[in-house]
Write an enzyme that holds these catalytic residues in place. Structure first.
Site, PDB file in Angstrom:
ATOM      1  N   ARG A 220       0.862  -1.179   0.000  1.00 14.07           N
ATOM      2  CA  ARG A 220       0.000   0.000   0.000  1.00 14.07           C
ATOM      3  C   ARG A 220       0.895   1.224   0.000  1.00 14.07           C
ATOM      4  NH1 ARG A 220      -1.992  -3.525   4.084  1.00 14.07           N
ATOM      5  NH2 ARG A 220      -4.095  -4.339   3.658  1.00 14.07           N
TER       6      ARG A 220
ATOM      7  N   HIS B 188      -3.925  -9.018   3.821  1.00 15.71           N
ATOM      8  CA  HIS B 188      -5.370  -8.967   4.060  1.00 15.71           C
ATOM      9  C   HIS B 188      -5.715  -9.781   5.299  1.00 15.71           C
ATOM     10  CE1 HIS B 188      -6.457  -8.007  -0.411  1.00 15.71           C
ATOM     11  NE2 HIS B 188      -6.170  -6.924   0.287  1.00 15.71           N
TER      12      HIS B 188
ATOM     13  N   TYR C  43     -10.059 -10.357  -6.302  1.00 15.37           N
ATOM     14  CA  TYR C  43      -9.162 -10.413  -7.452  1.00 15.37           C
ATOM     15  C   TYR C  43      -9.481 -11.558  -8.403  1.00 15.37           C
ATOM     16  CZ  TYR C  43      -6.627  -6.817  -5.063  1.00 15.37           C
ATOM     17  OH  TYR C  43      -6.313  -5.636  -4.450  1.00 15.37           O
TER      18      TYR C  43
ATOM     19  N   HIS D 145      -2.721   3.115  -5.866  1.00 11.69           N
ATOM     20  CA  HIS D 145      -3.308   1.865  -5.372  1.00 11.69           C
ATOM     21  C   HIS D 145      -3.608   0.899  -6.510  1.00 11.69           C
ATOM     22  CE1 HIS D 145      -4.699  -0.204  -1.834  1.00 11.69           C
ATOM     23  NE2 HIS D 145      -5.837  -0.540  -2.426  1.00 11.69           N
TER      24      HIS D 145
ATOM     25  N   ARG E   7      -0.958  -1.686  -6.858  1.00  9.70           N
ATOM     26  CA  ARG E   7      -1.114  -2.835  -5.951  1.00  9.70           C
ATOM     27  C   ARG E   7      -2.154  -3.815  -6.502  1.00  9.70           C
ATOM     28  NH1 ARG E   7      -1.257  -4.631  -0.311  1.00  9.70           N
ATOM     29  NH2 ARG E   7      -3.407  -4.913   0.403  1.00  9.70           N
TER      30      ARG E   7
ATOM     31  N   LYS F 126      -1.782  -2.567   8.147  1.00 11.60           N
ATOM     32  CA  LYS F 126      -2.902  -2.090   8.947  1.00 11.60           C
ATOM     33  C   LYS F 126      -2.909  -2.768  10.308  1.00 11.60           C
ATOM     34  CE  LYS F 126      -6.051  -0.795   5.185  1.00 11.60           C
ATOM     35  NZ  LYS F 126      -7.393  -1.016   4.595  1.00 11.60           N
TER      36      LYS F 126
END
Length: 298
Positions: free
Chosen positions: A153, A270, A279, A244, A247, A176
Site C-alpha cells: 500500500r 489482508h 481479485y 493503489h 497494488r 494495517k
C-alpha cells in the site's frame, strides 16, 4: 468502560487508537461520525446525549440521522460506512444494549481495474522523468516499484524506516493495525531502492524515514498521488490509475499466473480471505477485456 470526564466521541477515539490499534485516518473518521451523531441527537431530542440516552436510541432515530446525512449529499458507500461507524460507537458506549436493527444502503462492489506490466512501468518511468531533481525521480521510481513489484500500500511504502537498509531478498512491512508481514523483493525493486538511497541528499539514520520529501522531511503520500495524476494523462491512462491501482495490478497479475489465493492473501496483508477473493473477479474482467480487444469477432 467510559470516562465521565471526556466527551463520548473522544473516549471512543481513544479506545480505537489504544485498544483496537486503528490507523490515524480511521480514528479521525470514526470520531467525526460519533460527533455528528451526538450533535444531531442533541437537536433531534432537545436534550443531553449521554450513555443513558444512547441506550434508548431507536431505529427511527438512526433513520432520521442517515436521512439528514443523505440530504447533505452522502452517497451509498459513504452512508454504509457511516452506519457501520455508528454501530461501533453505540456498542462501545452501551455494550449491554441491543443496537437497533437497520439495514444499510445497497453498495455496488467496485472491481479494481489493473493496468498491464508495460503500463505500470511506463507510469513509474514517466513520474520519475517528470521529477524536479534526479534523486526525487529515483525516489518516485523506487516507491512505485514497491507498489507494483511487492504489492505494498502507498502508506506502507512511505512508512518504511531507513533501518531496512541494507536490503536482502525480503522486506518486513508493517501494515494495517500494526500487523507485520514478510514480502519478497524482486532484484529490480531492490536495485531501485538502493539507487535512490545512494542519491538522497540526507543521512538515512536507522529510525528516520527511508523516503524523504524535497526538504528532507518524511515523504507525503499525496506527493506520489499528485505525481501519478500528472503523469497518467500523457500515457492515455484513465482516472482510476492511481498508486493503489499498482497494488491491484500486482495482485491480479500474480493470480493470472497461477498464484494461490491464500499465498496472495499473505503477500497483500489482508486480514480476511474475502478481501483477496475480489481479485478472482478482477482477473476474469481483465481476461475479458483482453479477449474483446484482441479477438476479431468479439
Amino acid at each position: 468502560m467510559t470516562d465521565p470526564i471526556l466527551p463520548l466521541p473522544l473516549q471512543w477515539a481513544a479506545h480505537l487508537a489504544r485498544d483496537r490499534r486503528r490507523s490515524v485516518h480511521t480514528v479521525r473518521a470514526y470520531r467525526a461520525t460519533a460527533e455528528r451523531l451526538t450533535a444531531f441527537l442533541r437537536a433531534h431530542w432537545g436534550g443531553t446525549v449521554d450513555a443513558a440516552a444512547l441506550a434508548r436510541i431507536t431505529a427511527a432515530d438512526l433513520r432520521a440521522f442517515l436521512a439528514a446525512r443523505r440530504a447533505e449529499g452522502l452517497g451509498n458507500a459513504s452512508a454504509a460506512r457511516e452506519l457501520s461507524a455508528v454501530r461501533g460507537f453505540l456498542a462501545f458506549v452501551v455494550p449491554a444494549a441491543a443496537t437497533p436493527r437497520l439495514r444499510g444502503p445497497r453498495v455496488k462492489t467496485g472491481v479494481p481495474r489493473p493496468i498491464s506490466p508495460d503500463e505500470a512501468l511506463a507510469l513509474a518511468g514517466q513520474v520519475a522523468d517528470d521529477a524536479a531533481e534526479p534523486w526525487i525521480g529515483a525516489r518516485d521510481w523506487a516507491v512505485l516499484l514497491l507498489l507494483y513489484g511487492a504489492g505494498l500500500r502507498i502508506g506502507e511504502a512511505i512508512a518504511l524506516p531507513a533501518r531496512v537498509l541494507p536490503l536482502g531478498d525480503t522486506l518486513v512491512v508493517t501494515g494495517k493495525r500494526d500487523k507485520t508481514r514478510v514480502v519478497p523483493l524482486l532484484p529490480q525493486v531492490r536495485a531501485a531502492i538502493e539507487h535512490y538511497a545512494a542519491q538522497v541528499p540526507w543521512a538515512l539514520s536507522a529510525d528516520a524515514p527511508l523516503f524523504r520529501g524535497a526538504k528532507g522531511g518524511a515523504l507525503s503520500p499525496g506527493m506520489i498521488r499528485r505525481a501519478v495524476q500528472a503523469a497518467r494523462g500523457g500515457l492515455g491512462l484513465g482516472d482510476r490509475t492511481t498508486p493503489h491501482a499498482l497494488r491491484h495490478s500486482f495482485a491480479t497479475h500474480l493470480l493470472g499466473r497461477g498464484a494461490d489465493l491464500r499465498a496472495l492473501q499473505e503477500l497483500l496483508g489482508h486480514a480476511s480471505l474475502s478481501s483477496t477473493q475480489v481479485y478472482t473477479a478482477v482477473d476474469a474482467a481483465h481476461l475479458l477485456d483482453v479477449y474483446r480487444n484482441a479477438h476479431p469477432r468479439a
